[in-house]
Design an enzyme around this catalytic site. Structure first.
Site, PDB file in Angstrom:
ATOM      1  N   PRO A 162      24.923  34.012  53.351  1.00 30.82           N
ATOM      2  CG  PRO A 162      22.883  33.823  53.231  1.00 30.82           C
ATOM      3  CD  PRO A 162      23.753  34.782  52.526  1.00 30.82           C
ATOM      4  CG  ASN A 163      23.673  28.814  55.826  1.00 29.90           C
ATOM      5  OD1 ASN A 163      23.722  28.894  56.922  1.00 29.90           O
ATOM      6  ND2 ASN A 163      22.471  29.403  54.974  1.00 29.90           N
ATOM      7  NE  ARG A 181      25.500  25.441  53.036  1.00 33.48           N
ATOM      8  CZ  ARG A 181      25.369  26.256  52.064  1.00 33.48           C
ATOM      9  NH1 ARG A 181      26.180  27.350  51.818  1.00 33.48           N
ATOM     10  NH2 ARG A 181      24.055  26.616  51.725  1.00 33.48           N
ATOM     11  CE1 TYR A 196      26.610  24.772  48.153  1.00 30.76           C
ATOM     12  CE2 TYR A 196      25.713  23.696  49.898  1.00 30.76           C
ATOM     13  CZ  TYR A 196      25.530  24.404  49.047  1.00 30.76           C
ATOM     14  OH  TYR A 196      24.358  25.006  48.588  1.00 30.76           O
ATOM     15  CG  ASN A 245      28.280  32.308  46.316  1.00 32.46           C
ATOM     16  OD1 ASN A 245      26.990  32.159  46.461  1.00 32.46           O
ATOM     17  ND2 ASN A 245      29.050  30.838  46.667  1.00 32.46           N
ATOM     18  CB  ALA A 289      19.832  31.074  50.283  1.00 30.20           C
ATOM     19  CD  GLU A 317      24.525  34.976  39.983  1.00 22.86           C
ATOM     20  OE1 GLU A 317      23.982  35.596  39.104  1.00 22.86           O
ATOM     21  OE2 GLU A 317      23.671  34.273  40.711  1.00 22.86           O
ATOM     22  CG  HIS A 320      26.068  30.305  42.417  1.00 22.74           C
ATOM     23  ND1 HIS A 320      25.455  31.033  43.455  1.00 22.74           N
ATOM     24  CD2 HIS A 320      25.609  31.226  41.336  1.00 22.74           C
ATOM     25  CE1 HIS A 320      24.583  31.946  43.125  1.00 22.74           C
ATOM     26  NE2 HIS A 320      24.901  32.072  41.952  1.00 22.74           N
ATOM     27  NE  ARG A 358      22.319  22.345  45.156  1.00 16.60           N
ATOM     28  CZ  ARG A 358      22.896  22.966  46.340  1.00 16.60           C
ATOM     29  NH1 ARG A 358      23.497  24.122  46.015  1.00 16.60           N
ATOM     30  NH2 ARG A 358      22.386  22.768  47.254  1.00 16.60           N
TER      31      ARG A 358
END
Ligand code: DQA
Length: 144
Positions: free
Chosen positions: A9-10, A17, A22, A73, A76, A97, A99, A106
């Site tokens: 998502p996003n 964004r 990002y 990825n 969230a 995985e 990111h 963070r």
């Protein structure tokens, strides 16, 4: 070798964004990076994005049934989706995985990955290069 690059998502909103977090590169740039890396590495790369947890789970089932390696990825969903983790646990080929950012640097809610424990490995913090590195890792694993 066919590879699925799945984005949660996003991530379709990259570029607009939170650019301070990002960066300014768009989702189309992400797709281009993966397709270019795939060409270099002789991979047939299928890049997808969804905001829908069920759709992402179904894509992982598809990868499990076809023994397709996955770069994921989870966005969230990384931090709380047990259904995504359970779908990842069914994979029959390597899972990387990825990111864009380094979640460990963070907010504390990002410090947990429920996916990491069932991944072959994780690449985080290198922006779009995280995807290049993940695809390279899959190529190296396949050559073993
Ligand atoms: C992300 C990190 C996640 O914490 C966040 O929810 C995202 C993007 C990354 O690529 O840095 O959506 O997965």
């Amino acid at each position: 070798m066919r590879v699925l690059v799945l984005n949660g998502p996003n991530l379709g909103r990259l570029g607009s964004r939170e650019p301070e977090v990002y960066g300014s590169e768009s989702y189309d740039d992400l797709v281009a990076v993966c397709v270019d890396a795939g060409r270099e590495l002789d991979l047939d790369v299928d890049v997808r994005q969804t905001d829908d947890e069920a759709e992402l789970v179904h894509w992982l089932h598809e990868a499990a049934d076809a023994s397709t390696p996955v770069v994921l990825n989870p966005a969230a969903f990384t931090h709380y989706s047990y259904s995504l983790r359970d779908a990842c646990a069914q994979l029959t080929a390597p899972l990387v995985e990825v990111h864009l950012t380094n979640p460990l640097s963070r907010e504390s809610f990002r410090h947990t990955s429920v996916v990491g424990g069932v991944a072959t490995g994780t690449v985080a913090g290198f922006g779009l290069d995280s995807y290049r590195l993940a695809l390279r890792a899959l190529t190296t694993l396949a050559a073993r």
